[in-house]
Motif scaffolding. Structure first.
Motif, PDB file in Angstrom:
ATOM      1  N   VAL A 142      22.927  52.159  37.438  1.00 47.10           N
ATOM      2  CA  VAL A 142      22.522  51.988  39.032  1.00 47.10           C
ATOM      3  C   VAL A 142      21.010  52.168  39.157  1.00 47.10           C
ATOM      4  O   VAL A 142      20.476  51.403  39.709  1.00 47.10           O
ATOM      5  CB  VAL A 142      23.229  52.998  39.988  1.00 47.10           C
ATOM      6  N   GLY A 143      20.256  52.653  38.383  1.00 48.71           N
ATOM      7  CA  GLY A 143      18.795  53.176  38.371  1.00 48.71           C
ATOM      8  C   GLY A 143      18.252  51.673  38.030  1.00 48.71           C
ATOM      9  O   GLY A 143      17.014  51.395  38.487  1.00 48.71           O
ATOM     10  N   TYR A 144      18.758  50.857  37.155  1.00 44.85           N
ATOM     11  CA  TYR A 144      18.441  49.568  36.321  1.00 44.85           C
ATOM     12  C   TYR A 144      18.511  48.718  37.620  1.00 44.85           C
ATOM     13  O   TYR A 144      17.408  48.068  37.825  1.00 44.85           O
ATOM     14  CB  TYR A 144      19.416  49.128  35.298  1.00 44.85           C
ATOM     15  N   SER A 145      19.547  48.567  38.619  1.00 42.11           N
ATOM     16  CA  SER A 145      19.600  47.687  39.638  1.00 42.11           C
ATOM     17  C   SER A 145      18.366  48.194  40.450  1.00 42.11           C
ATOM     18  O   SER A 145      17.733  47.241  41.113  1.00 42.11           O
ATOM     19  CB  SER A 145      21.066  47.720  39.913  1.00 42.11           C
ATOM     20  N   CYS A 146      18.546  49.521  40.722  1.00 45.11           N
ATOM     21  CA  CYS A 146      17.514  49.945  41.659  1.00 45.11           C
ATOM     22  C   CYS A 146      15.893  49.557  41.487  1.00 45.11           C
ATOM     23  O   CYS A 146      15.279  48.874  42.564  1.00 45.11           O
ATOM     24  CB  CYS A 146      17.550  51.405  41.555  1.00 45.11           C
ATOM     25  N   ALA A 147      15.565  49.512  40.262  1.00 40.87           N
ATOM     26  CA  ALA A 147      14.323  49.127  39.800  1.00 40.87           C
ATOM     27  C   ALA A 147      13.945  47.708  40.150  1.00 40.87           C
ATOM     28  O   ALA A 147      12.876  47.434  40.512  1.00 40.87           O
ATOM     29  CB  ALA A 147      14.164  49.546  38.340  1.00 40.87           C
ATOM     30  N   ILE A 148      15.043  47.025  39.920  1.00 43.46           N
ATOM     31  CA  ILE A 148      14.888  45.508  39.999  1.00 43.46           C
ATOM     32  C   ILE A 148      14.820  45.334  41.481  1.00 43.46           C
ATOM     33  O   ILE A 148      13.998  44.329  41.981  1.00 43.46           O
ATOM     34  CB  ILE A 148      15.950  44.716  39.485  1.00 43.46           C
ATOM     35  N   PHE A 149      15.487  45.994  42.356  1.00 40.33           N
ATOM     36  CA  PHE A 149      15.387  45.727  43.829  1.00 40.33           C
ATOM     37  C   PHE A 149      13.986  46.310  44.323  1.00 40.33           C
ATOM     38  O   PHE A 149      13.588  45.640  45.408  1.00 40.33           O
ATOM     39  CB  PHE A 149      16.847  46.447  44.598  1.00 40.33           C
ATOM     40  N   LEU A 150      13.433  47.280  43.874  1.00 42.66           N
ATOM     41  CA  LEU A 150      12.326  48.025  44.340  1.00 42.66           C
ATOM     42  C   LEU A 150      11.255  46.918  43.899  1.00 42.66           C
ATOM     43  O   LEU A 150      10.379  46.680  44.769  1.00 42.66           O
ATOM     44  CB  LEU A 150      12.292  49.177  43.686  1.00 42.66           C
ATOM     45  N   ALA A 151      11.204  46.339  42.944  1.00 41.09           N
ATOM     46  CA  ALA A 151      10.362  45.283  42.606  1.00 41.09           C
ATOM     47  C   ALA A 151      10.310  44.227  43.525  1.00 41.09           C
ATOM     48  O   ALA A 151       9.306  43.526  43.878  1.00 41.09           O
ATOM     49  CB  ALA A 151      10.509  44.684  41.179  1.00 41.09           C
ATOM     50  N   GLY A 152      11.544  43.719  44.023  1.00 42.07           N
ATOM     51  CA  GLY A 152      11.888  42.736  45.070  1.00 42.07           C
ATOM     52  C   GLY A 152      11.146  43.099  46.337  1.00 42.07           C
ATOM     53  O   GLY A 152      10.475  42.386  47.118  1.00 42.07           O
ATOM     54  N   PHE A 153      11.544  44.595  46.579  1.00 40.55           N
ATOM     55  CA  PHE A 153      10.831  44.989  48.078  1.00 40.55           C
ATOM     56  C   PHE A 153       9.416  45.099  47.940  1.00 40.55           C
ATOM     57  O   PHE A 153       8.709  44.775  48.944  1.00 40.55           O
ATOM     58  CB  PHE A 153      11.186  46.512  48.298  1.00 40.55           C
ATOM     59  N   ALA A 154       8.741  45.228  46.948  1.00 40.54           N
ATOM     60  CA  ALA A 154       7.320  45.328  46.768  1.00 40.54           C
ATOM     61  C   ALA A 154       6.650  43.996  46.963  1.00 40.54           C
ATOM     62  O   ALA A 154       5.475  43.863  47.361  1.00 40.54           O
ATOM     63  CB  ALA A 154       6.980  45.928  45.447  1.00 40.54           C
ATOM     64  N   ASN A 155       7.527  43.041  46.684  1.00 41.22           N
ATOM     65  CA  ASN A 155       6.883  41.484  46.886  1.00 41.22           C
ATOM     66  C   ASN A 155       7.168  41.031  48.378  1.00 41.22           C
ATOM     67  O   ASN A 155       6.628  39.899  48.568  1.00 41.22           O
ATOM     68  CB  ASN A 155       7.871  40.509  45.907  1.00 41.22           C
ATOM     69  N   ILE A 156       7.891  41.722  49.018  1.00 41.12           N
ATOM     70  CA  ILE A 156       7.900  41.343  50.614  1.00 41.12           C
ATOM     71  C   ILE A 156       6.295  41.630  51.326  1.00 41.12           C
ATOM     72  O   ILE A 156       6.077  42.708  51.379  1.00 41.12           O
ATOM     73  CB  ILE A 156       9.053  41.979  51.220  1.00 41.12           C
ATOM     74  N   PRO A 157       5.804  40.607  51.681  1.00 45.28           N
ATOM     75  CA  PRO A 157       4.803  40.680  52.415  1.00 45.28           C
ATOM     76  C   PRO A 157       4.676  41.853  53.642  1.00 45.28           C
ATOM     77  O   PRO A 157       5.717  41.639  54.391  1.00 45.28           O
ATOM     78  CB  PRO A 157       4.303  39.297  53.052  1.00 45.28           C
ATOM     79  N   ALA A 158       3.787  42.507  53.576  1.00 41.89           N
ATOM     80  CA  ALA A 158       3.524  43.445  54.989  1.00 41.89           C
ATOM     81  C   ALA A 158       3.561  42.909  56.101  1.00 41.89           C
ATOM     82  O   ALA A 158       4.199  43.510  57.078  1.00 41.89           O
ATOM     83  CB  ALA A 158       2.494  44.357  54.574  1.00 41.89           C
ATOM     84  N   ASP A 159       2.967  41.866  56.293  1.00 43.49           N
ATOM     85  CA  ASP A 159       2.812  41.169  57.711  1.00 43.49           C
ATOM     86  C   ASP A 159       4.209  40.821  58.218  1.00 43.49           C
ATOM     87  O   ASP A 159       4.174  40.696  59.486  1.00 43.49           O
ATOM     88  CB  ASP A 159       1.836  39.939  57.745  1.00 43.49           C
ATOM     89  N   ILE A 160       5.180  40.431  57.556  1.00 40.77           N
ATOM     90  CA  ILE A 160       6.553  40.175  57.850  1.00 40.77           C
ATOM     91  C   ILE A 160       7.189  41.258  58.526  1.00 40.77           C
ATOM     92  O   ILE A 160       7.732  41.175  59.686  1.00 40.77           O
ATOM     93  CB  ILE A 160       7.420  39.508  56.738  1.00 40.77           C
ATOM     94  N   GLN A 161       7.116  42.470  57.756  1.00 43.07           N
ATOM     95  CA  GLN A 161       7.545  43.669  58.311  1.00 43.07           C
ATOM     96  C   GLN A 161       7.141  43.804  59.577  1.00 43.07           C
ATOM     97  O   GLN A 161       7.502  44.278  60.640  1.00 43.07           O
ATOM     98  CB  GLN A 161       7.325  44.842  57.091  1.00 43.07           C
ATOM     99  N   GLU A 162       5.537  43.836  59.563  1.00 45.03           N
ATOM    100  CA  GLU A 162       4.731  44.108  60.762  1.00 45.03           C
ATOM    101  C   GLU A 162       5.180  43.241  62.172  1.00 45.03           C
ATOM    102  O   GLU A 162       5.706  43.720  63.075  1.00 45.03           O
ATOM    103  CB  GLU A 162       3.321  44.046  60.480  1.00 45.03           C
ATOM    104  N   ALA A 163       5.615  41.954  61.759  1.00 36.01           N
ATOM    105  CA  ALA A 163       5.996  41.087  62.689  1.00 36.01           C
ATOM    106  C   ALA A 163       7.294  41.618  63.260  1.00 36.01           C
ATOM    107  O   ALA A 163       7.396  41.506  64.419  1.00 36.01           O
ATOM    108  CB  ALA A 163       5.868  39.745  62.099  1.00 36.01           C
ATOM    109  N   GLY A 164       8.142  41.914  62.433  1.00 34.12           N
ATOM    110  CA  GLY A 164       9.567  42.434  62.676  1.00 34.12           C
ATOM    111  C   GLY A 164       9.450  43.708  63.790  1.00 34.12           C
ATOM    112  O   GLY A 164      10.030  43.668  64.903  1.00 34.12           O
ATOM    113  N   ARG A 165       8.629  44.565  63.408  1.00 39.30           N
ATOM    114  CA  ARG A 165       8.363  45.531  64.091  1.00 39.30           C
ATOM    115  C   ARG A 165       7.800  45.292  65.623  1.00 39.30           C
ATOM    116  O   ARG A 165       8.230  45.833  66.636  1.00 39.30           O
ATOM    117  CB  ARG A 165       7.322  46.742  63.467  1.00 39.30           C
ATOM    118  N   LEU A 166       6.517  44.406  65.383  1.00 38.06           N
ATOM    119  CA  LEU A 166       5.879  44.088  66.972  1.00 38.06           C
ATOM    120  C   LEU A 166       7.076  43.181  67.808  1.00 38.06           C
ATOM    121  O   LEU A 166       7.091  43.539  69.099  1.00 38.06           O
ATOM    122  CB  LEU A 166       5.048  43.104  66.758  1.00 38.06           C
TER     123      LEU A 166
END
Lengths: 408, 288
Positions: free
Chosen positions: B164-188
């Protein structure tokens, strides 16, 4: 003229002596001789070298599992094969039939002395490819203290004794026995099946005789049901019980009264403080019980070795009782030769009695009487019975016949 | 000329693939029509090995067990991996430590993990049954590896714990690639945490999902280590995967020809599943 002749003789003698004194290194592979299973090699190899100073032994430890992977390519290449290899009967069949092992010949001095129970089975395609060095006993480990608590003075040898012992132990809240399908249960069913069978094991293993029609194996499965009814064990717990870890731990911890297992465990059990046990025969219809022997290992010489004579000297060394006894003592094994020294302590007297009475059954897969696929089929069959004791014998035994048919 | 010379540069790689990948497969295919025992001469037996695979229930059961194992592991392992990744993404202070802790089991030897979990599942004083007993849940105590109805699930749980940690590491790398401005726009725009995860993060994690699903599918379809160590394929073949069947035929029974036929069947199954799975997931990615 005379001087010339003398010079010629002297030269010949020099050449001959130099040939004899030529140093030879034999490569020997074995799954014994490491720290975990020294099998007396630490004593035996220096002794052999002292007797044969011109032969150096290069022992390569290769586990039994790795032997399947590492050695076939070397044997097949024909150039890089070890001179001598530790083998068991399934390996002898595969490698011997492929012409990769040297025929040792039945005129060897040791062959006439081989135990009758294994002698004929050693011959494959009219050739003798293996020199046996150890037979191992599979019997019943019995905790005498737990038996005494239930008022039982002697380990059970017959089925009736076993059923009575189980009831008494169960009444005292003691777990009577472990019967893992993976080993203990299979041992019991196979040993009693062959003992009660009117067909020879090789007839069943070659499809000449059917398991489904065999009275012995039908009876053996019925006896197992009797053990369940007598509360000898909880059948559902045994179906997936690991015979190599949990079973041994439970017996060593004094949590269970009886455990059918191999004699090789005696050394570990001896070291367990407070464990008062004996190793005895498997309960059966015989008054002495049955000794379930199995061919453990032997030596084979590669058909391409360049040091055939020296390799033969190595085999002769192990055929001598005083040398073999060292190996057998460290490995808790029996000698494959008549009147050979046993490596088991007096705690195995009950098992010895069954052997002395001739009540010996050979484990058929490891004698090549049954195909190798029968090992897994036996385990599955016993597990099926333990999970559903009401199932028909025929349903189990027909699968075994199918497995034999597939191997032909 | 220039294009031709570019292709020449691929020759070493193609040669390596030919020798180390395609040649062994071709050799296995050839061997699958023989009764080869690993040594000596291989006699031609025609389609007998394949006929036996499809006419004996045992081998069809092994294929079904492999599919079941694979299906459960791929789904649950990736869901838990995604859950931990989403959680850890929001907790940067403990992220690295937790990622390392989750990843550790996948670096352990299968042998050690198998034996440890065998003791945990043991019906005699095993950790799991003892735990259930100590919290008053004796009724749930069970012979986890001894019952054909639970043995496969018990091994599945061990496999999931391990990777499960192996899958988690790959997903975490995917999360890191999500641009912060998209998250920010969602919040706004006033999107809740769940809405941001469902409509922003999850679609952008599609490449990570594809990698995780494809890798875990290939890995689980080939699995044999844990069933081999924990149950040996039992009880009554309930945990006998196709790979374990191949291993047992090769090194326990010296049926190299038959094991070759099983390997070819497994190869075809894996190629078929992974090809369509990959195509399906790529289509999903493209339609986002």
């Amino acid at each position: 003229m005379k001087k010339t002749k003398l010079t010629g003789v002297a030269l010949s003698l020099m050449i001959a002596s130099s040939a004899i004194a030529k140093n030879v290194t034999l490569e020997v592979t074995a799954w014994k001789g490491n720290e975990a299973e020294p099998a007396g090699f630490g004593t035996l190899l220096p002794k052999f070298h002292a007797e044969n100073p011109n032969i150096k032994i290069e022992l390569n430890y290769i586990s039994r599992g790795d032997t399947n992977v590492v050695l076939p390519p070397r044997l097949q290449s024909g150039k890089n094969a070890p001179d001598i290899m530790m083998v068991d009967m399934p390996l002898v069949k595969v490698w011997g039939d492929a012409g990769l092992l040297k025929d040792l010949g039945t005129d060897s001095s040791w062959f006439n002395n081989v135990l009758p129970s294994i002698k004929n089975s050693l011959i494959s395609n009219n050739a003798l490819y293996v020199q046996p060095i150890e037979v191992v006993g599979l019997g019943n480990f019995v905790n005498l203290d737990l038996l005494a608590k239930a008022g039982i003075s002697e380990p059970p040898k017959t089925i009736d004794d076993l059923l009575t012992a189980c009831q008494k132990l169960d009444a005292k809240g003691i777990v009577p026995m472990l019967f893992s399908a993976g080993l203990s249960g299979s041992m019991f069913v196979v040993a009693n099946g062959i003992d009660l069978s009117d067909a020879e094991p090789w007839a069943l293993g070659s499809g000449q005789s059917k398991f489904a029609d065999n009275q012995g194996f039908n009876k053996s499965l019925d006896i197992t049901r009797q053990l369940i009814d007598a509360n000898c064990f909880d059948p559902k717990l045994q179906a997936g019980l690991d015979p190599w870890t949990t079973s041994l731990t439970e017996f060593r911890s004094g949590n269970v009264a009886m455990l059918p297992q191999g004699a090789w465990n005696m050394k570990a059990f001896d070291e367990q403080e407070g464990l008062n046990y004996v190793f005895t025969s498997l309960p059966s219809n015989q008054t002495t019980g049955i000794a379930l022997d199995t061919f453990a290992m032997g030596w084979a010489i590669s058909s391409t070795t360049k040091h055939s004579e020296e390799a033969q000297l190595f085999l002769d060394f192990f055929s001598r009782d005083e040398n073999l006894a060292i190996l057998l003592k460290e490995d808790s094994g029996y000698s494959p030769y008549s009147n050979g020294t046993s490596g088991l302590s007096s705690l195995a007297q009950g098992y010895n009695d069954a052997r002395d009475a001739g009540n010996i059954v050979m484990w058929p897969v490891y004698m090549n009487h049954w195909p190798a696929t029968m090992e897994a089929a036996t385990i599955d069959g016993v597990a099926s019975l333990l999970l559903k004791p009401s199932m028909d014998n025929e349903d189990i035994l027909e699968v075994w016949d199918e497995v034999v048919e597939d191997s032909l | 000329m220039k294009i031709k010379s570019i292709y020449l540069f691929t020759l070493p790689a193609l040669l390596v693939m030919l020798i180390f990948y395609l040649y062994p497969i071709a050799l296995s295919f050839k061997m699958s029509f023989t009764d080869f025992t690993g040594v000596g001469i291989a006699n031609d037996v025609g389609w007998k090995n394949y006929d036996r695979i499809f006419s004996r229930q045992r081998y069809l059961d092994a294929i079904q067990i492999t599919f079941t194992f694979s299906f459960i592991v791929v789904i649950i392992q990736n869901l838990i991996g995604l859950f931990f990744a989403a959680l850890l993404f929001k907790m940067p202070t403990i992220r690295n430590f937790c990622r390392a802790a989750l990843f550790t089991p996948s670096m352990m030897s299968f042998v050690i993990v198998g034996y440890v979990w065998q003791f945990i599942y043991s019906p005699y004083n095993g950790g799991l049954n003892s735990l259930l007993g100590s919290i008053g849940l004796e009724s749930l105590q069970h012979t986890w590896l001894g019952d054909p109805s639970t043995a496969l699930f018990a091994i599945t749980a061990t496999h999931i714990w391990m990777f499960v940690g192996y899958s988690c590491a790959i997903f975490l790398a995917g999360f890191a690639n999500i641009p912060a401005d998209i998250q920010e726009a969602g919040r706004l725009d006033g999107a809740s945490a769940w809405q941001r995860f469902r409509y922003l993060e999850l679609p952008l994690l599609a490449p990570s999902i594809t990698i995780n699903i494809v890798l875990s599918t290939i890995g689980t379809l080939k699995t044999f280590e844990l069933p081999f160590i924990m149950t040996g394929g039992g009880p009554v073949g309930s945990t006998r995967t196709l790979s374990l069947e191949i291993m047992q035929n090769l090194f326990g029974q010296y049926k190299f020809g038959f094991a070759g036929a099983l390997s070819i069947v497994m190869l075809i199954v894996i190629i078929f599943i992974v090809f369509f799975l990959n195509r399906f997931l790529k289509n999903k990615e493209d339609n986002l």
